[in-house]
Design a protein around this motif. Structure first.
Motif, PDB file in Angstrom:
ATOM      1  N   HIS A   1      -8.080   0.587   0.600  1.00 46.21           N
ATOM      2  CA  HIS A   1      -8.862   0.496   1.834  1.00 46.21           C
ATOM      3  C   HIS A   1      -8.910   1.830   2.574  1.00 46.21           C
TER       4      HIS A   1
ATOM      5  N   GLU B   1      -7.222   6.703   7.954  1.00 48.17           N
ATOM      6  CA  GLU B   1      -6.282   6.275   6.912  1.00 48.17           C
ATOM      7  C   GLU B   1      -7.032   6.056   5.616  1.00 48.17           C
TER       8      GLU B   1
ATOM      9  N   GLU C   1       0.811  -1.216   0.000  1.00 43.59           N
ATOM     10  CA  GLU C   1       0.000   0.000   0.000  1.00 43.59           C
ATOM     11  C   GLU C   1       0.848   1.272   0.000  1.00 43.59           C
TER      12      GLU C   1
HETATM   13 ZN    ZN Z   1      -3.362   0.432   5.391  1.00 45.66          ZN
END
Ligand code: ZN
Ligand code: ZN
Length: 417
Positions: A353, A324, A258
């Motif tokens: 996400h 986040e 990520e």
């Molecule tokens: Zn993450």
């Protein structure tokens, strides 16, 4: 206890040793003279032993491990008095916070049975989690503020493997999970240390591009999703290796695919649907649909686990806001494996996400020097929880929105545009 069962023999010892070496040399970059605090399920003892060996070879001053065990955890739910569920090992966490205050590094081995608490009373699970979160906060803050180098790796615990591959005999399930962990953790190659250097360089390129763009928001569209995630003022994208306040550049998550940053706690609007089930403390929360107004979740549904989801959202005020947002291409090796791991460390690296709850202070420009008040003023969220859930798929498009409203394609059909 299954230390000598065929299940453990199904784990390739050479690759397990490479995973231990990567955890110490890439994940932690443990420095000579540092102490190391490890937490681990007792089923992961073979990996703890290898990590401990590599840590001492790297010059660790002292390695201390704290084990958890499924049977003893369940004994509490079966037999402990009611007041037990408002208690936590605050004395142990205080000790850990003290160790991190003295520059000890932190390593967590994940691999618990994801369904361990599935049959237990959700109210007791929620109380125990809350008590634990409060007690753990002083130690967790040193980790989430990135004061010290830390790392999480995984071990193919038989109970976890059986959850993922229920139709296989245990030793086959463990072998499949072990191989999936080794591939995702990039240790099934000739030179894992070099493979990690190259992977870190690729992630750094993506985050540099996003940092240069300085988008004010990201707009996600896809089936059941039309969501604008405002980004915090002075946000900074990170991905792959990053430097802790103690000066050590480490890879906190293994695996990691990520690039991620901090959303603005007050500037999230629209609705979003989860694209993979969220395994939370033994409950599978499926088909999550939520609606945001002014950054706050005002409606939440799920086809399975809705009660648990609502308890999570009621943890505290920050639990209804984002901490986040992360971008992962749909073609990432974990997504390509096509299996659900029931483990956030893996599943969050399969898909774009968002996370409910606490933000990472390092995801701000000069994050290390900002006070908690400044982080809040710039839009950083605070909460006892940080729970990632997946909103990306091969059908999701993402635009970056510039401060003047201009739009730039960031991802199309789940891939970098
Ligand atoms: Zn993450
Ligand atoms: Zn997260």
């Amino acid at each position: 206890m299954t230390f000598h069962s065929p299940a453990h023999q199904a784990v390739d010892p050479v690759k397990l040793d490479k995973l231990a070496e990567v955890a110490v040399k890439v994940g932690l970059r443990l420095e000579r003279g540092q102490e190391l605090v490890i937490t681990s399920p007792i089923a992961a003892l073979p990996l703890v032993r290898l990590i401990t060996r590599h840590a001492y070879i790297a010059g660790a001053a002292l390695v201390s491990t704290f084990y958890s065990d499924e049977e003893t955890t369940l004994a509490r739910y079966r037999y402990a008095p009611d007041e037990s569920f408002d208690r936590a090992t605050d004395w142990l966490y205080d000790g850990m916070a003290k160790a991190y205050g003295k520059n000890a590094a932190r390593l967590a081995i994940s691999g618990d049975n994801p369904m361990m608490l599935a049959a237990q009373d959700p109210a007791k699970v929620a109380r125990a989690n809350k008590a634990n979160s409060i007690a753990y906060k002083p130690a967790l803050e040193k980790i989430s503020n990135f004061d010290i180098n830390w790392n999480i790796v995984s071990y193919p615990n038989p109970a976890w493997a059986k959850q993922m591959f229920p139709d296989d005999p245990e030793h086959v399930a463990v072998e499949k999970l072990a191989n999936a962990i080794f591939t995702a953790s990039r240790v099934d190659v000739e030179d894992p240390i070099a493979a990690w250097a190259e992977h870190n360089a690729n992630l750094a390129r993506r985050s540099s591009w996003l940092n240069a763009e300085r988008f004010s928001a990201l707009h996600f569209t896809g089936p059941g999703t039309d969501l604008t995630v405002g980004l915090a003022d002075g946000h900074e994208w990170h991905g792959g290796a990053s430097t802790a306040k103690n000066g050590i550049t480490c890879n906190p998550n293994i695996p990691t695919e990520e690039v991620f940053t901090t959303p603005h706690a007050l500037r999230v609007e629209g609705h979003v649907s989860s694209t993979k089930p969220l395994s939370h403390q033994g409950t599978l929360i499926d088909n999550i649909q939520v609606r945001f107004e002014g950054g706050r979740i005002v409606e939440a549904k799920a086809t399975n686990g809705e009660e648990v989801l609502k308890k999570v959202l009621d943890t505290d005020e920050g639990a209804r806001r984002l901490g986040e947002v992360a971008l992962v291409p749909h073609s990432s090796p974990i997504s390509a494996s096509g299996v659900l791991f029931y483990n956030t460390l893996f599943d969050e690296n399969a898909s774009c996400h968002i996370a409910l709850g606490q933000c990472y202070s390092k995801c701000f420009l000069d994050g290390a020097s900002l006070s908690q008040e400044q982080i809040k003023a710039q839009g950083g969220n605070s909460s006892l929880i940080h729970i990632d859930w997946m909103i990306g798929s091969g059908e999701v498009d993402i635009d970056g929105v510039r401060p003047d409203g201009a739009r730039v394609p960031v991802m199309r059909k789940g891939e970098w545009a």
